[in-house]
Design a protein around this motif. Structure first.
Motif, PDB file in Angstrom:
ATOM      1  N   ASN A  53     -27.701  25.323  49.176  1.00  0.00           N
ATOM      2  CA  ASN A  53     -27.757  26.819  48.875  1.00  0.00           C
ATOM      3  C   ASN A  53     -27.343  27.139  47.556  1.00  0.00           C
TER       4      ASN A  53
ATOM      5  N   HIS B 173     -25.470  29.718  45.992  1.00  0.00           N
ATOM      6  CA  HIS B 173     -24.617  30.601  46.689  1.00  0.00           C
ATOM      7  C   HIS B 173     -24.152  31.920  46.103  1.00  0.00           C
TER       8      HIS B 173
ATOM      9  N   ASP C 256     -29.819  33.350  53.176  1.00  0.00           N
ATOM     10  CA  ASP C 256     -29.635  32.045  52.663  1.00  0.00           C
ATOM     11  C   ASP C 256     -30.851  31.667  51.670  1.00  0.00           C
TER      12      ASP C 256
ATOM     13  N   VAL D 206     -32.192  28.783  50.171  1.00  0.00           N
ATOM     14  CA  VAL D 206     -32.159  27.238  50.121  1.00  0.00           C
ATOM     15  C   VAL D 206     -32.937  26.501  49.107  1.00  0.00           C
TER      16      VAL D 206
END
Length: 295
Positions: free
Chosen positions: A142, A144, A262, A264
């Motif tokens: 991820n 983040h 998220d 990714v």
């Protein structure tokens, strides 16, 4: 008639004459040999002296056959920091130091984001990312943080900001601090330290770079630049800008910087070094993004 004593005297005299003749011949041969050796020695001295004068005996520096070390990888303790992942280290010698390397970042948010890694200005960062990419280090991790500085932070499998490989390397190509007065430009504004589309490293603590990098979706111009610039985005900037607008939530440490959805990083690939013409920038929509080959 000659007596026998006279004959003996003549024979002895003849023998002595023959001995003296042989002795004289030996002396002549010895002198001839000595003269020849002397001439040869003189000729050899002339040749050696001429060669010395021309520098034939000058000692030339020996070629250093040992490959020059380009990068130093500092070991990090993976037992003290469990967020670190051991995938070995890149080579220290024989690394490319010129040209660029194409990087492709594929996320779940749309078309791939392509970039050029600046091998000439940041050879160790380029070598490290290429090494990690070849070990699938970045795959299915991820991104983040969406940082207030206007950058998407990726490259930490742990998603904590403390993760990376079990090695680190020093800063390369950190921009200079801004001048007190803006430099002259057609718009009257100084170029920001991190223009939109910049690719940079980020580490905690600063200067101990590992795997984490920033993709800037807007200009950022701090008073004290700290992020090493390692490349520029060449395609997919619109995708990055869309990611930059995603809502954020608390990351568990009191900072509202974690994407609510998220982001990714599905895969990251790095192409082979090239010294050809630079790839088209995002402002040139007519030029397709490069298609790098994975390591």
């Amino acid at each position: 008639m000659a007596s026998s004593r006279d004959r003996q005297r003549k024979l002895a005299r003849a023998k002595l004459d023959r001995q003296m003749a042989r002795r004289a011949a030996r002396v002549r041969r010895r002198r001839q040999i000595q003269a020849g050796v002397g001439a040869a020695l003189i000729l050899a001295l002339i040749v050696v002296g001429s060669a010395w004068a021309l520098g034939a005996f000058d000692s030339e520096p020996k070629e250093n056959t040992a490959a020059e070390e380009v990068c130093l990888w500092t070991p990090q303790d993976g037992t003290a920091n469990t967020s670190l992942k051991d995938v070995g280290t890149p080579e220290t010698t024989g690394l490319p130091t010129e040209g660029t390397r194409a990087m492709t970042v594929t996320t779940n948010q749309g078309a791939p984001i392509t970039a050029e890694l600046d091998v000439a200005s940041a050879p160790c960062a380029a070598a490290s990312i290429a090494h990690l990419a070849s070990r699938s280090f970045y795959d299915n991790t991820n991104c983040h943080e969406i940082m207030a500085e206007g950058a998407l932070r990726c490259g930490d499998p742990s998603g904590t900001g403390f993760g990376g490989p079990t090695y680190s390397f020093y800063n390369e190509n950190v921009p200079d601090a801004p001048e007190p007065s803006p430099s002259a430009s057609p718009t009257g504004k100084r170029q920001p330290a991190y223009p939109k589309g910049t690719v940079a490293m980020i580490s905690n603590p600063p200067g101990a770079n590992g795997s984490q990098f920033l993709l800037f979706f807007k200009d950022y111009d701090p008073d004290e630049p700290t992020y090493p610039i390692i490349g520029k985005i060449t395609g997919g900037l619109d995708v990055l800008e869309k990611i930059g607008k995603l809502p954020t939530v608390d990351n568990g440490a009191g900072a509202k910087i974690k994407p609510q959805t998220d982001v990714v990083l599905q895969s990251l690939t790095v192409g082979e070094p090239t010294t050809g013409a630079p790839a088209a920038t995002p402002s040139d929509p007519a030029s397709p993004p490069p298609s790098p080959n994975a390591n």
